[in-house]
Structure formats: structure tokens, C-alpha cells
Scaffold this motif. Structure first.
Motif, mmCIF file in Angstrom:
data_model
loop_
_atom_site.group_PDB
_atom_site.id
_atom_site.type_symbol
_atom_site.label_atom_id
_atom_site.label_comp_id
_atom_site.label_asym_id
_atom_site.label_seq_id
_atom_site.Cartn_x
_atom_site.Cartn_y
_atom_site.Cartn_z
ATOM 1 N N LEU A 181 0.830 -1.203 0.000
ATOM 2 C CA LEU A 181 0.000 0.000 0.000
ATOM 3 C C LEU A 181 0.865 1.253 0.000
ATOM 4 C CD1 LEU A 181 -2.648 1.518 0.162
ATOM 5 C CD2 LEU A 181 -2.747 1.022 2.610
ATOM 6 N N GLY A 182 1.937 1.232 0.780
ATOM 7 C CA GLY A 182 2.838 2.383 0.803
ATOM 8 C C GLY A 182 3.404 2.677 -0.573
ATOM 9 N N GLU A 183 3.835 1.624 -1.255
ATOM 10 C CA GLU A 183 4.405 1.813 -2.596
ATOM 11 C C GLU A 183 3.338 2.278 -3.585
ATOM 12 O OE1 GLU A 183 6.221 -1.973 -3.098
ATOM 13 O OE2 GLU A 183 8.068 -1.357 -2.064
ATOM 14 N N ALA A 184 2.136 1.709 -3.468
ATOM 15 C CA ALA A 184 1.048 2.098 -4.380
ATOM 16 C C ALA A 184 0.682 3.565 -4.194
ATOM 17 C CB ALA A 184 -0.172 1.200 -4.152
ATOM 18 N N LEU A 185 0.670 4.025 -2.943
ATOM 19 C CA LEU A 185 0.340 5.429 -2.679
ATOM 20 C C LEU A 185 1.383 6.352 -3.295
ATOM 21 C CD1 LEU A 185 -0.844 5.059 1.002
ATOM 22 C CD2 LEU A 185 -2.179 6.176 -0.795
ATOM 23 N N LEU A 186 2.657 6.019 -3.101
ATOM 24 C CA LEU A 186 3.707 6.883 -3.643
ATOM 25 C C LEU A 186 3.686 6.857 -5.165
ATOM 26 C CD1 LEU A 186 6.643 6.130 -1.183
ATOM 27 C CD2 LEU A 186 5.068 8.071 -1.211
ATOM 28 N N HIS A 187 3.462 5.654 -5.719
ATOM 29 C CA HIS A 187 3.470 5.534 -7.173
ATOM 30 C C HIS A 187 2.299 6.300 -7.785
ATOM 31 C CE1 HIS A 187 3.549 3.267 -11.090
ATOM 32 N NE2 HIS A 187 4.786 3.661 -10.948
ATOM 33 N N ALA A 188 1.108 6.073 -7.243
ATOM 34 C CA ALA A 188 -0.077 6.742 -7.787
ATOM 35 C C ALA A 188 0.026 8.259 -7.597
ATOM 36 C CB ALA A 188 -1.344 6.193 -7.140
ATOM 37 N N SER A 189 0.507 8.688 -6.421
ATOM 38 C CA SER A 189 0.631 10.137 -6.190
ATOM 39 C C SER A 189 1.547 10.772 -7.220
ATOM 40 C CB SER A 189 1.200 10.413 -4.794
ATOM 41 O OG SER A 189 0.307 9.975 -3.817
ATOM 42 N N GLU B 49 2.267 9.400 -10.338
ATOM 43 C CA GLU B 49 1.984 9.083 -11.739
ATOM 44 C C GLU B 49 0.612 9.535 -12.228
ATOM 45 O OE1 GLU B 49 4.068 7.737 -13.932
ATOM 46 O OE2 GLU B 49 5.618 7.806 -12.384
ATOM 47 N N VAL B 50 -0.371 9.496 -11.346
ATOM 48 C CA VAL B 50 -1.734 9.754 -11.813
ATOM 49 C C VAL B 50 -1.947 11.248 -12.046
ATOM 50 C CG1 VAL B 50 -4.184 9.634 -11.199
ATOM 51 C CG2 VAL B 50 -2.694 7.707 -10.691
ATOM 52 N N ARG B 51 -2.452 11.584 -13.224
ATOM 53 C CA ARG B 51 -2.819 12.971 -13.507
ATOM 54 C C ARG B 51 -4.169 12.976 -14.190
ATOM 55 N NH1 ARG B 51 1.053 14.206 -18.669
ATOM 56 N NH2 ARG B 51 1.684 12.053 -19.112
ATOM 57 N N PHE C 210 -8.966 10.552 -14.254
ATOM 58 C CA PHE C 210 -7.638 10.113 -13.842
ATOM 59 C C PHE C 210 -7.010 9.264 -14.942
ATOM 60 C CE2 PHE C 210 -9.440 10.375 -9.386
ATOM 61 C CZ PHE C 210 -8.682 11.477 -9.033
ATOM 62 N N GLU D 116 -2.724 8.006 -16.561
ATOM 63 C CA GLU D 116 -1.279 8.142 -16.406
ATOM 64 C C GLU D 116 -0.631 8.663 -17.678
ATOM 65 O OE1 GLU D 116 0.653 4.684 -14.450
ATOM 66 O OE2 GLU D 116 -1.411 4.170 -13.955
#
Ligand SMILES: [Zn+2]
Ligand SMILES: [Zn+2]
Lengths: 198, 198
Positions: free
Chosen positions: B43-51, B53-55, B63, B65
């Protein structure tokens, strides 16, 4: 199947949170990405950091980032008294009563055979080693007054008596069926004072 | 005040999740650290990745990428029809009816003056630019049938008519006061077919 997008991966990963299904995982993801991206980043870092750093105190089994936690290292505490609780939250509740100046052991659970939680899962061996230090004289069993908490206390009391140690239980100031975490400090304070030998 | 431990920091950070207070933040943190540390890491990695990458899609504002999302790039879709929805979840619900083969615009919200959400917050300027491409002929307003969704549709309809564009609204197959996300696909399908000109 194509690889998950980072949004889909986030929604999947959020389902690890207790009580979060597919629909609320989606809502949480949208909320964080739309309104609170810095909070999402902060949470992501906190999860990775805590997952890597937090371990269990070698003496009392609570969460800590060092070998032996601050409480266990406190020279002001009476090492002959050991209070056994189910969770760190319960420990905090007992601390807040200011009536107990001994040390703790945190089971990180309770006996629950139906859920596959036996003596091993509540760190029974570690508790035995802890109370066999020749210093602990009395063990206060402060597990919850639920069926499982009572069964855990009963089990531990038998085992302590077999080893010649004094076991006591919080008095029934705590409502029957109640969980320590939701009881006011005054009630818990009385229960500590009124504890009875088992 | 001493620096927060990584456990305290995690509990604080979890409070950014919608509906999570101090007590449940603590419970979630204990749960993840005690029973599900690999899920916490994921979850930690998903949060950082999505924060990171997602625009938002440059055309429809959902939303994504990439610069322009997959839906907006789909040559099979009818570019003369544009469906305006409040959220990506609403867009998904309309998609699932299989009755609409046009394109979308996602407001990422609804007008809500009391909460400080005005035309700017629902990307009004971007919507104007989007519908001014000379290709869009009809705009289907598929905001929710709540008070705020209705007000948003009314506001957008006025603006579209002022620009000589045809605006339609989903038929009242959707229960009054209902939110699209919780309505069955059959009802939404009928509402798309029965849409009326505003
Ligand atoms: Zn300790
Ligand atoms: Zn798009």
C-alpha cells in the motif's frame, strides 16, 4: 490481462485496510488523488517507514523501534509487578490511570482457538521467559473481560500458579463483556486497586 | 516535543483517510503492523506511485497516467456526443450500461457553493474548451440527481444553450435523490435512452 494502472493498483492495495471493500477502496483512492495528494504521499512514506522500522520489544513484546522499549528501560518502575495486556492500546489505557508503576507484557492478541490463535500466537513462550527472571513476583492479568480475554486470563493463571507465581486479575470494576480500550480511566483505576489473587 | 516514532507518524498519516479518526487510525496501524506487513508495504508503494503518476486527462479530465486517456483516444467512439459526469466511478457506471458510445467529461465534483466548490473547482473553463472543438453536437448532463447534481446540470445547461449547443439530461429513470454509483445498470440504460433536451 494488462498490467494494473497505478490507480488500479492503489485501489487493490487499499483493500488490505480492515473493513475496506472494493467500493470504499475506490472512494478512498479518488479522495486522496483528487483532494489530498500530499497526505497520500505522507501516508505512503509512513507505511514504508513503519513497515521497515517497527519491531517488537525484546522484553515486553510491544511495538518499538529499538531492541528494548522505553517503558521496559525505565528505572523508576517496579520490576516485581508485571501487567499482561492484549494490545498496546490496552497498555496505554492502563498507563493513563496512573495507578500502575510496574512493567508490562503485551500479548498482541488473545487466545481464540476458533480463529487459530493458540498459545504460540500470543507469545506464550516469550511470556514464560519474561516472568522467569527471578524478579517478577506478581503478574496482573489485564486481558479484556470478553469471553476470549477471560479464557486467556484463566489459561495464563493456571500456568503461572503451576510455576509458583502469584497471578491476579483486574477487579470487576470493568463491565462484564467490556473492552478496556472503551472504559473510562476511573473505572480501570479502581479495577487495578481491587485486583484479586487467582 | 520529541520527534514522532514511525508508529506515531503512521497513526497520524492514516487520519488523512476519509472517515478515519484517531482511534481507528490506531487500530488500522496495529492491524497492518501485526498481521499484514507485506500489505502495508504494498500500500505504501502504491500510494507513492499513484501520487506521482496519476494525472488528469487533457481532454476529459478523468484520472489517467498518460496525456490523453484510452477512452478519449478510442476511434470507435462518436465524438459528437459528450457525456458529463461528476466522477470516474459515475463514468464507469454509464460505460457498464453499454448504451453510450460517445465521449466523456469528468467534472471531478459538483457545484456546491456552501463547500466553496464553484465553477472553477469543477473545471468549467476546461469543459468550455472541450465542447468548443466544433465536433461536439450534444452534451448529455449525467450529474447525480441530488440537489447539487441537479443544480450543476441546470447551470451547465444554461451555459451550453448560450453557446448554441444541445444539452440533454438523463431521464428520470434514476430515482430522485439517487446517486448514479448506487443505481443498477438497467435503470441507467433506460435513463440514457430517455434523455430529454433541456
Ligand atoms: Zn518493552
Ligand atoms: Zn480522457
Amino acid at each position: 490481462m494488462p498490467a494494473l494502472t497505478s490507480l488500479q493498483e492503489l485501489i487493490e492495495a487499499l483493500r488490505a485496510l480492515p473493513g475496506v471493500g472494493p467500493r470504499s477502496a475506490q472512494r478512498i483512492a479518488y479522495h486522496l488523488l483528487q483532494h489530498d495528494r500530499s497526505a497520500a504521499t505522507r501516508l505512503g512514506e509512513a507505511l514504508l517507514h513503519a513497515s521497515g522500522e517497527v519491531r517488537h520489544c525484546a522484553r515486553c513484546n510491544t511495538f518499538t523501534e529499538v531492541e528494548v522499549c522505553e517503558t521496559c528501560q525505565d528505572p523508576e518502575r517496579d520490576p516485581s509487578l508485571l501487567c499482561v495486556v492484549e494490545t498496546p492500546a490496552d497498555q496505554l489505557m492502563v498507563e493513563q490511570t496512573l495507578t500502575f508503576r510496574g512493567l508490562y507484557f503485551v500479548l498482541m492478541g488473545r487466545l481464540s482457538p476458533l480463529d487459530g490463535i493458540g498459545p504460540k500466537e500470543i507469545h506464550f513462550e516469550q511470556l514464560i521467559r519474561r516472568i522467569s527472571d527471578g524478579v517478577v513476583k506478581e503478574v496482573i492479568l489485564a486481558t479484556n473481560f470478553t469471553n476470549e480475554g477471560e479464557a486467556t486470563a484463566h489459561y495464563l493463571a493456571q500456568m503461572l500458579k503451576a510455576r509458583g507465581l502469584k497471578a491476579s486479575r483486574l477487579a470487576r470494576g470493568v463491565p462484564v463483556g467490556g473492552e478496556l480500550e472503551y472504559v473510562d480511566a476511573g473505572t480501570i483505576a479502581r479495577a487495578v486497586l481491587d485486583r484479586h489473587t487467582l
